[in-house]
Scaffold this motif. Sequence first.
Motif, mmCIF file in Angstrom:
data_model
loop_
_atom_site.group_PDB
_atom_site.id
_atom_site.type_symbol
_atom_site.label_atom_id
_atom_site.label_comp_id
_atom_site.label_asym_id
_atom_site.label_seq_id
_atom_site.Cartn_x
_atom_site.Cartn_y
_atom_site.Cartn_z
ATOM 1 N N ILE A 63 0.099 -7.252 -5.367
ATOM 2 C CA ILE A 63 -0.549 -8.036 -4.426
ATOM 3 C C ILE A 63 0.865 -9.088 -3.721
ATOM 4 O O ILE A 63 0.915 -9.270 -2.572
ATOM 5 N N SER B 256 3.440 -7.157 -1.730
ATOM 6 C CA SER B 256 2.916 -6.635 -0.479
ATOM 7 C C SER B 256 2.538 -7.940 0.345
ATOM 8 O O SER B 256 2.978 -7.880 1.637
ATOM 9 N N PHE B 257 2.406 -9.086 -0.106
ATOM 10 C CA PHE B 257 2.172 -10.333 0.629
ATOM 11 C C PHE B 257 3.560 -10.780 1.242
ATOM 12 O O PHE B 257 3.538 -11.221 2.527
ATOM 13 N N PHE C 138 -1.172 -6.942 3.272
ATOM 14 C CA PHE C 138 -1.836 -7.914 2.397
ATOM 15 C C PHE C 138 -3.202 -8.263 2.903
ATOM 16 O O PHE C 138 -4.339 -8.078 2.304
ATOM 17 N N ILE D 22 -6.010 -5.540 2.970
ATOM 18 C CA ILE D 22 -6.515 -5.140 1.438
ATOM 19 C C ILE D 22 -7.277 -6.237 1.292
ATOM 20 O O ILE D 22 -8.603 -6.006 0.780
ATOM 21 N N GLN D 23 -7.155 -7.515 1.549
ATOM 22 C CA GLN D 23 -7.825 -8.754 1.319
ATOM 23 C C GLN D 23 -9.385 -8.484 1.961
ATOM 24 O O GLN D 23 -10.288 -8.730 1.481
ATOM 25 N N THR E 227 -11.335 -5.717 0.409
ATOM 26 C CA THR E 227 -11.885 -6.074 -0.875
ATOM 27 C C THR E 227 -12.998 -6.862 -0.674
ATOM 28 O O THR E 227 -13.988 -6.623 -1.489
#
Length: 116
Positions: free
Chosen positions: A78, A81-82, A89, A92-93, A96
């Motif tokens: 994470i 990727s951030f 990022f 994905i957040q 999720t």
Amino acid sequence: MKKQKVVILDNEQQNKHDLDAIHKLQDGLSKVDQFPVYTPDLQWFETMVINEKENSKRKLMKELSLFLTIALVILSGIIVSFYQMPVVFLFIQTITSVFIVFYTITGFRKKVKVNE
């Protein structure tokens, strides 16, 4: 399914049949009571408890180390990727968060349907 023949007994035969069954049950129970019963001593129980505690500690350490390793891999992914791709990022957040909300709602719906 087979047809079973039912034999109707008169009262005297039925009583004799019942008494025979009761006698057989009492004989069987008396034979069971004759078996010797072995009760382990206190030391055996104490060693068993100690062994189980050691096993549970080993399992806990194994699971904890596995959890921390997986958590470290996920968090490092994470963080990378951030800093490397902020768009990925954020994607994905978002995915999720939507998944968690959807999973929670379906879980509550299933629980309500079961309780009805």
